[in-house]
Design a protein around this motif. Structure first.
Motif, PDB file in Angstrom:
ATOM      1  N   GLU A   1       0.805  -1.223   0.000  1.00  0.00           N
ATOM      2  CA  GLU A   1       0.000   0.000   0.000  1.00  0.00           C
ATOM      3  C   GLU A   1       0.840   1.275   0.000  1.00  0.00           C
ATOM      4  O   GLU A   1       0.322   2.364   0.298  1.00  0.00           O
ATOM      5  CB  GLU A   1      -0.947  -0.026   1.202  1.00  0.00           C
ATOM      6  CG  GLU A   1      -2.134  -0.953   1.029  1.00  0.00           C
ATOM      7  CD  GLU A   1      -3.095  -0.470  -0.058  1.00  0.00           C
ATOM      8  OE1 GLU A   1      -3.522   0.685  -0.009  1.00  0.00           O
ATOM      9  OE2 GLU A   1      -3.379  -1.258  -0.970  1.00  0.00           O
ATOM     10  N   SER A   2       2.123   1.153  -0.320  1.00  0.00           N
ATOM     11  CA  SER A   2       3.057   2.290  -0.288  1.00  0.00           C
ATOM     12  C   SER A   2       2.499   3.603  -0.820  1.00  0.00           C
ATOM     13  O   SER A   2       2.471   4.609  -0.122  1.00  0.00           O
ATOM     14  CB  SER A   2       4.290   1.971  -1.133  1.00  0.00           C
ATOM     15  OG  SER A   2       5.205   1.281  -0.385  1.00  0.00           O
ATOM     16  N   GLY A   3       2.120   3.601  -2.082  1.00  0.00           N
ATOM     17  CA  GLY A   3       1.721   4.844  -2.759  1.00  0.00           C
ATOM     18  C   GLY A   3       0.481   5.452  -2.138  1.00  0.00           C
ATOM     19  O   GLY A   3       0.386   6.688  -2.018  1.00  0.00           O
ATOM     20  N   ASN A   4      -0.460   4.621  -1.723  1.00  0.00           N
ATOM     21  CA  ASN A   4      -1.667   5.154  -1.084  1.00  0.00           C
ATOM     22  C   ASN A   4      -1.334   5.785   0.253  1.00  0.00           C
ATOM     23  O   ASN A   4      -1.816   6.864   0.586  1.00  0.00           O
ATOM     24  CB  ASN A   4      -2.697   4.033  -0.857  1.00  0.00           C
ATOM     25  CG  ASN A   4      -3.403   3.659  -2.154  1.00  0.00           C
ATOM     26  OD1 ASN A   4      -3.525   4.492  -3.048  1.00  0.00           O
ATOM     27  ND2 ASN A   4      -3.858   2.422  -2.250  1.00  0.00           N
ATOM     28  N   ALA A   5      -0.492   5.095   1.030  1.00  0.00           N
ATOM     29  CA  ALA A   5      -0.141   5.610   2.358  1.00  0.00           C
ATOM     30  C   ALA A   5       0.622   6.929   2.221  1.00  0.00           C
ATOM     31  O   ALA A   5       0.376   7.888   2.958  1.00  0.00           O
ATOM     32  CB  ALA A   5       0.700   4.582   3.101  1.00  0.00           C
ATOM     33  N   LEU A   6       1.559   6.978   1.270  1.00  0.00           N
ATOM     34  CA  LEU A   6       2.337   8.210   1.111  1.00  0.00           C
ATOM     35  C   LEU A   6       1.469   9.347   0.587  1.00  0.00           C
ATOM     36  O   LEU A   6       1.626  10.502   1.000  1.00  0.00           O
ATOM     37  CB  LEU A   6       3.542   7.961   0.200  1.00  0.00           C
ATOM     38  CG  LEU A   6       4.679   7.262   0.942  1.00  0.00           C
ATOM     39  CD1 LEU A   6       5.726   6.730  -0.029  1.00  0.00           C
ATOM     40  CD2 LEU A   6       5.340   8.203   1.954  1.00  0.00           C
ATOM     41  N   ALA A   7       0.536   9.026  -0.288  1.00  0.00           N
ATOM     42  CA  ALA A   7      -0.381  10.062  -0.776  1.00  0.00           C
ATOM     43  C   ALA A   7      -1.205  10.604   0.390  1.00  0.00           C
ATOM     44  O   ALA A   7      -1.432  11.814   0.493  1.00  0.00           O
ATOM     45  CB  ALA A   7      -1.285   9.499  -1.865  1.00  0.00           C
ATOM     46  N   ASP A   8      -1.626   9.731   1.290  1.00  0.00           N
ATOM     47  CA  ASP A   8      -2.381  10.187   2.476  1.00  0.00           C
ATOM     48  C   ASP A   8      -1.575  11.225   3.249  1.00  0.00           C
ATOM     49  O   ASP A   8      -2.117  12.217   3.737  1.00  0.00           O
ATOM     50  CB  ASP A   8      -2.669   9.010   3.428  1.00  0.00           C
ATOM     51  CG  ASP A   8      -3.732   8.069   2.879  1.00  0.00           C
ATOM     52  OD1 ASP A   8      -4.459   8.467   1.951  1.00  0.00           O
ATOM     53  OD2 ASP A   8      -3.830   6.929   3.394  1.00  0.00           O
ATOM     54  N   ILE A   9      -0.273  10.978   3.356  1.00  0.00           N
ATOM     55  CA  ILE A   9       0.579  11.890   4.125  1.00  0.00           C
ATOM     56  C   ILE A   9       0.861  13.176   3.342  1.00  0.00           C
ATOM     57  O   ILE A   9       0.736  14.283   3.865  1.00  0.00           O
ATOM     58  CB  ILE A   9       1.871  11.165   4.531  1.00  0.00           C
ATOM     59  CG1 ILE A   9       1.504  10.202   5.666  1.00  0.00           C
ATOM     60  CG2 ILE A   9       2.962  12.146   4.952  1.00  0.00           C
ATOM     61  CD1 ILE A   9       2.580   9.343   6.168  1.00  0.00           C
ATOM     62  N   ILE A  10       1.209  12.999   2.074  1.00  0.00           N
ATOM     63  CA  ILE A  10       1.560  14.171   1.254  1.00  0.00           C
ATOM     64  C   ILE A  10       0.379  15.135   1.135  1.00  0.00           C
ATOM     65  O   ILE A  10       0.532  16.346   1.161  1.00  0.00           O
ATOM     66  CB  ILE A  10       2.062  13.697  -0.146  1.00  0.00           C
ATOM     67  CG1 ILE A  10       3.402  12.959   0.014  1.00  0.00           C
ATOM     68  CG2 ILE A  10       2.194  14.864  -1.110  1.00  0.00           C
ATOM     69  CD1 ILE A  10       3.861  12.210  -1.222  1.00  0.00           C
ATOM     70  N   MET A  11      -0.830  14.577   1.060  1.00  0.00           N
ATOM     71  CA  MET A  11      -2.016  15.417   0.876  1.00  0.00           C
ATOM     72  C   MET A  11      -2.669  15.823   2.192  1.00  0.00           C
ATOM     73  O   MET A  11      -3.694  16.500   2.202  1.00  0.00           O
ATOM     74  CB  MET A  11      -3.034  14.689  -0.010  1.00  0.00           C
ATOM     75  CG  MET A  11      -2.500  14.290  -1.377  1.00  0.00           C
ATOM     76  SD  MET A  11      -1.636  15.617  -2.259  1.00  0.00           S
ATOM     77  CE  MET A  11      -2.953  16.799  -2.461  1.00  0.00           C
ATOM     78  N   GLY A  12      -2.094  15.382   3.309  1.00  0.00           N
ATOM     79  CA  GLY A  12      -2.619  15.808   4.604  1.00  0.00           C
ATOM     80  C   GLY A  12      -3.826  15.024   5.089  1.00  0.00           C
ATOM     81  O   GLY A  12      -4.521  15.441   6.009  1.00  0.00           O
ATOM     82  N   GLU A  13      -4.096  13.887   4.470  1.00  0.00           N
ATOM     83  CA  GLU A  13      -5.204  13.034   4.951  1.00  0.00           C
ATOM     84  C   GLU A  13      -4.787  12.336   6.246  1.00  0.00           C
ATOM     85  O   GLU A  13      -5.609  11.831   6.986  1.00  0.00           O
ATOM     86  CB  GLU A  13      -5.527  11.943   3.920  1.00  0.00           C
ATOM     87  CG  GLU A  13      -5.901  12.452   2.563  1.00  0.00           C
ATOM     88  CD  GLU A  13      -7.352  12.871   2.505  1.00  0.00           C
ATOM     89  OE1 GLU A  13      -8.162  12.289   3.241  1.00  0.00           O
ATOM     90  OE2 GLU A  13      -7.656  13.812   1.736  1.00  0.00           O
ATOM     91  N   TYR A  14      -3.491  12.228   6.440  1.00  0.00           N
ATOM     92  CA  TYR A  14      -2.975  11.601   7.657  1.00  0.00           C
ATOM     93  C   TYR A  14      -1.816  12.461   8.155  1.00  0.00           C
ATOM     94  O   TYR A  14      -0.954  12.862   7.377  1.00  0.00           O
ATOM     95  CB  TYR A  14      -2.487  10.170   7.354  1.00  0.00           C
ATOM     96  CG  TYR A  14      -1.935   9.485   8.591  1.00  0.00           C
ATOM     97  CD1 TYR A  14      -2.793   8.870   9.501  1.00  0.00           C
ATOM     98  CD2 TYR A  14      -0.564   9.493   8.864  1.00  0.00           C
ATOM     99  CE1 TYR A  14      -2.297   8.281  10.657  1.00  0.00           C
ATOM    100  CE2 TYR A  14      -0.069   8.898  10.014  1.00  0.00           C
ATOM    101  CZ  TYR A  14      -0.936   8.300  10.903  1.00  0.00           C
ATOM    102  OH  TYR A  14      -0.446   7.722  12.056  1.00  0.00           O
TER     103      TYR A  14
END
Ligand code: BGC
Length: 767
Positions: A576-589
Motif C-alpha cells: 500500500e506504499s503509494g496510497n499511504a504516502l499520498a495520504d501523508i503528502i495530501m494531509g489526509e494523515y
C-alpha cells in the motif's frame, strides 16, 4: 507384515493416548494412519519411535521439487524424497500454497510408518502475499496494537496458504546502519525492541496456536547477530557481558515470556563461539534460566558452517557441538541426518538429548493441532477468501501511514496545497517493486501501489511524474546482487527543465528494496547511484523540494538536511506504499512516526546509538581550540536525526515534569499540549540515567513511552511508573541489580529533546 506391525503399534498408542486412531485405505492402496495424539500421547509416540525416526524429526529440508508434479527420480532430490517417505524429515521450509503443502503433508501422514505430520516454515517477515512495511518501518510507529495487527494479518494469510510456522520476528538489536538486516529488526533500543517483539509474537501466534489462522513464531537470531563487526553481514561479534545482558538478550527474553513457540540461532560467532554451538546461550540461559520449552532451529546450514568457523574439525564434530549446545533442528546442513545416529551409537551423544529435541518438536506439532488434523491449514477455499481482502489492505495501509517519519518540515512544505503545479521526480516515483522491500518472496513482483498511482488520485493538482535517473540497471531479486546505475544520466536534464516550471517539486529517492536485507551490507550510507547528482541539479533550479526517502536503513542525509526544507523517511512501505504516502503528502494523515534508529551525519560515526556510555571527556573544553575531548575533528558526535525523533503537522509542547519518589521507585508526570492547528499523535518517551552505578550505565535509556492523539489545544497529563524492573541493570555475569543513588529522569518527544529531573533512590542508608 508392515501392516500388522502398524496395527500393533496403533493399539499400544491407543491404550496410552486413549484416542481412537483411524486407519484408512487411500487410493494408492497404502495404509493411512491418522494418529490423534494428546500431550501425553507425545510421550507414548516417542516410545514407539526408532532412533532414526527421532533424528528425522530434527531434520528440516527446503522445498526441493514441485510437489504437484512428478516425484524426483535421481540426484539429491531423489534421496530427500526417499527420506521424506521414510519418516526421516520433521519439517520443510520454502514450500507454500495449499496444493503443494497438502501433497507433501500427505506423504508424511500417509506414507510414513508413524504418520507424523510435518511443520511447514517460511520467512513471513513483513506480510505474506499482502506486503506490510518492513519491520524497522513498523517499529517507527511505536504503535504496538498496529504492529500486532500487522503480524496477525501476515499469519492469517500464511496460515490460509498452508503454512504453520514463520521465521519471525527477528529481534536482533543493531547499532550499525551498514548492516543490511537492520531493515528486519526494531532498531537500536532493547526496550522498544522488546515491546515490538512481544507485539509480533502475539500477532503471529494469537492466544491459541491451534487456531487455523495463527502460526508459530520464531525469535531469531539467538544471539548477537546484529552486532556484526563493521556492519558486514555474517561477521564475527564481540560483545561484553554488560551489552549482552542489557542490550542483546532482553527482546529474546520478552519473546519467551510472551510464549514464543520457537527460536532460531544464527550464523555469527559470539566471542569466539559460533552461536549455533553455544551451550551457555542455548542450554544454560534460554532452556535453563528462562525455562524455554519450545524448539531451537538452526539457521540455514549454520551447523555445518561451524566447521568453516574453525570450531569443529568436521561436520560430525559440528553436529556433536550443535546438539550438545541445544540446537534441536538442523535447517539444511544435513549434518544431523548424516551423523547423529553414529554419535549416539558411539556414546558421544546421550539419547536423552535426542529425546528432548524430538519431544520439543512433537509438542509443537501437537500444540498446532497437527495430530488432530494434519491438513487443518490446507483449505483452498479459505486460501482464496483470506488473501488480499479489502479489510487486510485497509489495515496494511494504516500500518504504512503510521510507519512514516517526518524528519523535518520547514516552511510547512507538507501537506501539499491544492491548485499547484507539482513535478514528482526520482527513480522510485513509479516503482512498484522496490517498495515491497526485501523479504517478500510470496508476493507477486511489481504489486506495490506506486507514489505515482497514489498521487494521481488527486485530480485537483497538476502532476508531472518523471524518473530523472534510473536506480538499477537490471531486474533485481532476492538472491542476486543489485546492479546500480552509475553511468546513465539520461533524464536529468528533462527533470531539471520541468522543475524550473513548477511551483513545487517532490523527489522520491533512496535505496532499492533489495539493497537492504540479508547479505546487503554497505560501506556507504549515501543515496546510491546518480541520485545525489539528480537532487542537486533539481535543487539548483527549484529549491522548493519535498524529499521522500525510501530505504531499508538510516541513510546519511546531511546534504539534504542543509538544503531541503521538508524530508520524509518512508522506508519500504509494502503493498500500500503509494496510497499511504499520498495520504501523508495530501494531509489526509498527520505523520506520527518516531525513529527507532539514529540517523548519522556520516558513515564514519558507525556504530551510532543514543544509549551510549559517557566517556571521561564527553564535552568540549571552554577553549574550543583544545583537542583533548572525545570527538571527531571533522564531524559532530551527535546524530543528524536522533533516536525517537519525528515531527508532525502540528506542534506539541511539554511542561510541568514532576517526579515523585515512591520509596523504591519513581512516578513521573508531564503535561503534553497540542499547540498547533490540527489533531495529531505524539509519542512521549521516558528515559533514565543511573548516574552512579557499580557498572557505568548509558547516558540515557528508554524505559517507557506512550502514544497519544490530541486535538488542537488539547492537553493531557501523562504518567510513567518506574519500578525495580526499569531502574535496575544486569552486570557482566547476568545478575540483576537495583542500586540506590542518583537518577536522572528525562521525558520528552525524542531522545534529545527532553526535560530532566534529578532524583535519589534511597532504600537503605548510604555508607
Ligand atoms: C536467514 C534466516 C532465515 C533462513 C530461512 C537464513 O539465511 O538468516 O533468518 O529464516 O535463512 O530462510
Amino acid at each position: 507384515m508392515g501392516r500388522i506391525l502398524i496395527l500393533a503399534i496403533l493399539t499400544i498408542s491407543c491404550i496410552v493416548s486413549c484416542n481412537t486412531p483411524k486407519i484408512i485405505e487411500n487410493n494408492k492402496n497404502r495404509v493411512m494412519i491418522h494418529t490423534p495424539i494428546k500431550y501425553d500421547g507425545v510421550e507414548s509416540l516417542l516410545k514407539l519411535m526408532t532412533l532414526d525416526e527421532k533424528i528425522g524429526q530434527m531434520n528440516q529440508y527446503s522445498g526441493f521439487w514441485n510437489a504437484t508434479g512428478p516425484s524426483p527420480k535421481d540426484g539429491d532430490a531423489a534421496i530427500k524424497y526417499k527420506n521424506l517417505r521414510s519418516g526421516l524429515v520433521g519439517s520443510m521450509l520454502n514450500v507454500r500454497g495449499v496444493k503443494e503443502i497438502k501433497e507433501i503433508q500427505k506423504i508424511a501422514v500417509e506414507e510414513t510408518r508413524l504418520g507424523i505430520p510435518l511443520l511447514f516454515g517460511f520467512d513471513v517477515i513483513h506480510g505474506y502475499k499482502t506486503i506490510a512495511p518492513i519491520p524497522i518501518a513498523e517499529s517507527a510507529s511505536w504503535d504496538m496494537e498496529a504492529i500486532k495487527l500487522s503480524s496477525k494479518i501476515a499469519a492469517k494469510e500464511a496460515a490460509a496458504s498452508g503454512l504453520n510456522w514463520t521465521f519471525a520476528p527477528m529481534v536482533d538489536i543493531s547499532r550499525d546502519a551498514r548492516w543490511g538486516r537492520v531493515m528486519e529488526g526494531a532498531g537500536e533500543d532493547p526496550y522498544l525492541g522488546s515491546k515490538v517483539a512481544v507485539a509480533r509474537v502475539k500477532g503471529f501466534q494469537g492466544d491459541d496456536l491451534s487456531d487455523p489462522l495463527t502460526i508459530a513464531a520464531c525469535a531469531k537470531h539467538f544471539a548477537g547477530y546484529g552486532f556484526a563487526e563493521a556492519g558486514r553481514e555474517y561477521n564475527t561479534t564481540v560483545i561484553s557481558g554488560d551489552i549482552l545482558h542489557n542490550i542483546v538478550l532482553p527482546p529474546f527474553k520478552a519473546c519467551v515470556d510472551a510464549g514464543v513457540a520457537t527460536f532460531m540461532n544464527g550464523f555469527n560467532q559470539l566471542n569466539g563461539i559460533p552461536v549455533t554451538g553455544h551451550k551457555q546461550l542455548q542450554r544454560k540461559i534460554l532452556k535453563g534460566q528462562w525455562g524455554f520449552e519450545g524448539v531451537m532451529v538452526s539457521d540455514w546450514g549454520s551447523i555445518g558452517e561451524m566447521k568453516v568457523h574453525g570450531f569443529a574439525a568436521n561436520e560430525k564434530e559440528a553436529g556433536l557441538k550443535a546438539i550438545i549446545a541445544g540446537s534441536d533442528m538442523d535447517m539444511e546442513s544435513y549434518v544431523y541426518e548424516k551423523h547423529l545416529k553414529t554419535l549416539v551409537k558411539e556414546g558421544q551423544v546421550d539419547i536423552e538429548l535426542i529425546n528432548d529435541a524430538a519431544r520439543r518438536i512433537l509438542n509443537l506439532k501437537h500444540e498446532l493441532g497437527l495430530f488432530k488434523d494434519p491438513y487443518k491449514y490446507c483449505n483452498e477455499e479459505r486460501e482464496s477468501n483470506v488473501i488480499g481482502s479489502d479489510e487486510i489492505l485497509l489495515a496494511i495501509r494504516d500500518m504504512a501511514r503510521k510507519s512514516v517519519v517526518l524528519l523535518k518540515n520547514e516552511n510547512a512544505g507538507l501537506p501539499i496545497k491544492a491548485n499547484k503545479t507539482v513535478a514528482v521526480i526520482g527513480p522510485l516515483v513509479s516503482e512498484k517493486n522496490s517498495p515491497l522491500g526485501s523479504w517478500r518472496i510470496a508476493a507477486k513482483d511489481h504489486t506495490a501501489i506506486s507514489v505515482e498511482e497514489g498521487l494521481s488520485q488527486y485530480t485537483d493538482i497538476d502532476w508531472t511524474f518523471l524518473q530523472g535517473v534510473q536506480l538499477t540497471t537490471e531486474s533485481t531479486n532476492f538472491v542476486l546482487e543489485t546492479k546500480i546505475n552509475e553511468v546513465d544520466k539520461t533524464g536529468i536534464q528533462q527533470a531539471v527543465d520541468k522543475a524550473k516550471e513548477v511551483d513545487q517539486v517532490i523527489m522520491v529517492l533512496g535505496e532499492h528494496g533489495y539493497q537492504s536485507g540479508e547479505a546487503r551490507s554497505r560501506t556507504k550510507l549515501d543515496l546510491p547511484g546518480l541520485q545525489q547528482e539528480l537532487l542537486e541539479a533539481v535543487h539548483a533550479v527549484n529549491p522548493n523540494i519535498v524529499l521522500i526517502i525510501m530505504s531499508g536503513r538510516p541513510l546519511d542525509l546531511s546534504w539534504a538536511d542543509e538544503n531541503i526544507p521538508t524530508i520524509v523517511q518512508a522506508w519500504q512501505l509494502g503493498t500500500e506504499s503509494g496510497n499511504a504516502l499520498a495520504d501523508i503528502i495530501m494531509g489526509e494523515y498527520n505523520p506520527s512516526g518516531k525513529l527507532p534508529m539514529s540517523f548519522p551525519r556520516s558513515v564514519g560515526q558507525m556504530p551510532l546509538y543514543y544509549n551510549h556510555q559517557s566517556t571521561g571527556r564527553p564535552t568540549q573544553d571552554a577553549n574550543p581550540d583544545l583537542v583533548f575531548w572525545s570527538h571527531y575533528i571533522d564531524e559532530k558526535n551527535t546524530a543528524l536525526y536522533p533516536f525517537g525523533h519525528g515531527e508532525s503537522y502540528t506542534n506539541f509542547e511539554y511542561s510541568n515534569l514532576k517526579v515523585t519518589n515512591t520509596g523504591t521507585g519513581f512516578t513521573a508526570t508531564i503535561d503534553l499540549t497540542n499547540t498547533g492547528d490540527v489533531a495529531g499523535e505524539e509519542v512521549t518517551q521516558l528515559y533514565i540515567r543511573d548516574v552512579s552505578a557499580s557498572l557505568a550505565r548509558p547516558v540515557k535509556e528508554l524505559k517507557g513511552f506512550e502514544k497519544n492523539m490530541l486535538k488542537p489545544s488539547e492537553s493531557k497529563t501523562i504518567t510513567f511508573v518506574l519500578t525495580d524492573k526499569e531502574l535496575g541493570f544486569f552486570d557482566n555475569e547476568g545478575n540483576y541489580h537495583v542500586e540506590d543513588g542518583k537518577f536522572d529522569i528525562m521525558v520528552g518527544g525524542s531522545s534529545e529533546k527532553v526535560m530532566n529531573v534529578s532524583v535519589e533512590r534511597k532504600t537503605k542508608m548510604l555508607e
